[in-house]
Design an enzyme around this catalytic site. Structure first.
Site, PDB file in Angstrom:
ATOM      1  CB  ILE A  22     105.801  38.944  82.551  1.00  0.00           C
ATOM      2  CG1 ILE A  22     106.331  37.838  81.631  1.00  0.00           C
ATOM      3  CG2 ILE A  22     104.779  39.797  81.837  1.00  0.00           C
ATOM      4  CD1 ILE A  22     107.031  36.724  82.348  1.00  0.00           C
ATOM      5  CE  LYS A  99     101.788  32.593  81.130  1.00  0.00           C
ATOM      6  NZ  LYS A  99     101.060  32.407  82.395  1.00  0.00           N
ATOM      7  CG  ASP A 177      98.669  33.513  84.816  1.00  0.00           C
ATOM      8  OD1 ASP A 177      98.304  34.236  83.879  1.00  0.00           O
ATOM      9  OD2 ASP A 177      99.821  33.560  85.299  1.00  0.00           O
TER      10      ASP A 177
END
Length: 316
Positions: A22, A99, A177
């Site tokens: 990410i 997040k 997740d």
């Protein structure tokens, strides 16, 4: 706000901590395309991440160096974020949390208090809220009577999280997740708070986090919300939210990127991470925190109220 005056006239010097997929795919290009930021370092226990950017194995090594940094983007697994974020705050650095922001509600509450005490901007970056269809969906629903919501969030963990064994550990969230992305959208577009009533979570026999779940929620007015999660979806992947209203059905697809209503279809560009960094820059320069725990609170409620079921072991 510490550094506010100087940061109004120059780029915000930012480091990325935790350099997985990410960070590489989303954070780096979003930072480099934003004139408000300059990427000055990466931090990860592995090898150097980018050939033109200084690299450090720990945040302590970064802070002990002569590398000047104003802000930190934390992209590590959630189990270790609180310690890293607290270290950054105590050093006077503004903090963006990928997040889910932390492994527990207590951790994020402590960080928010610390950020306020030290006049630091802390930002919980729920990236799916910045998907192209989310703001239009919220606006379309504003004058509608909502009758029910169905959320289907199904993806193949082997495709999207290869080698990420931490996701199956306690505090790694498992199917939540990705599932917390759905909850971040739902808590943004729906006008009333959501309450988790009951459900079931399936845990592989060799894992401490769920692989799937079927959850019943309702809003504070009794409107039903069904949430179905699956981490073993093969073939087409599904990230859909369907909202039944007195004005017809709204459907968000592709994780919020596409919105369908009776009036037509809204497509937008991939804007999540560019929007996140615009928002973070504004928060820093305006001297404010932006912390929202609503999606994390619902995940915590799921672990409190849902029935746990053991299923066959998971092997990648």
């Amino acid at each position: 706000m510490q550094g506010r005056g100087s940061l109004s006239a120059r780029p915000i010097l930012i480091a990325i901590i935790g350099f997985g997929k990410i960070a590489h795919d989303q954070h780096v290009p979003a930072i480099r395309d934003n004139a408000s930021f300059q990427l000055v370092a990466t931090v990860d226990p592995g090898e150097a991440c980018l050939p033109d950017v200084p690299h450090f194995p720990t945040i302590e090594d970064l802070l002990g160096s002569d590398c000047e940094v104003d802000a930190i983007a934390i992209c590590t697994p959630p189990q270790i974020r609180q310690r890293i974020a607290q270290t950054a705050i105590m050093a006077g650095k503004h903090v963006l949390l990928e997040k889910p922001p932390c492994a527990t509600l207590a951790e994020i509450a402590a960080l928010e208090q610390s950020a306020q005490d030290h006049a630091i901007s802390l930002f919980t970056a729920w990236h799916s809220r910045f998907a192209a269809g989310v703001a239009p969906a919220k606006a379309w629903l504003a004058d509608k009577q909502i009758r029910s919501v169905k959320i289907d969030w199904r993806e193949d963990v082997r495709v999207w999280h290869p080698g990420q064994t931490w996701i199956w550990d306690a505090g790694g969230f498992g199917v939540f997740d990705p599932g917390i992305n759905a909850l971040s959208i739902a808590t943004e577009i729906l006008p009333r708070p959501l309450l988790l009533r009951r459900g079931a979570l399936q845990f592989p026999a060799n894992c401490d986090a769920p692989v799937s779940g079927q959850i019943e929620l309702e809003d504070s007015g009794g409107m039903p919300v069904a949430l179905n999660l699956d981490f073993l979806q093969t073939g087409p992947q599904t990230w859909d939210i369907a909202v039944e209203t007195d004005g017809g059905t709204l459907i968000l697809q592709q994780g919020g990127a596409v919105m369908h209503t009776p009036e037509g279809t809204h497509h937008g560009e991939d804007c999540e991470y560019p929007a996140i960094y615009r928002h973070f820059a504004d928060a820093i320069r305006q001297g404010r925190c932006d912390v929202d725990i609503a999606p994390l609170r619902l995940v915590a409620d799921a672990f409190l109220r849902c029935r746990f079921e053991r299923v066959e072991p998971f092997y990648e």
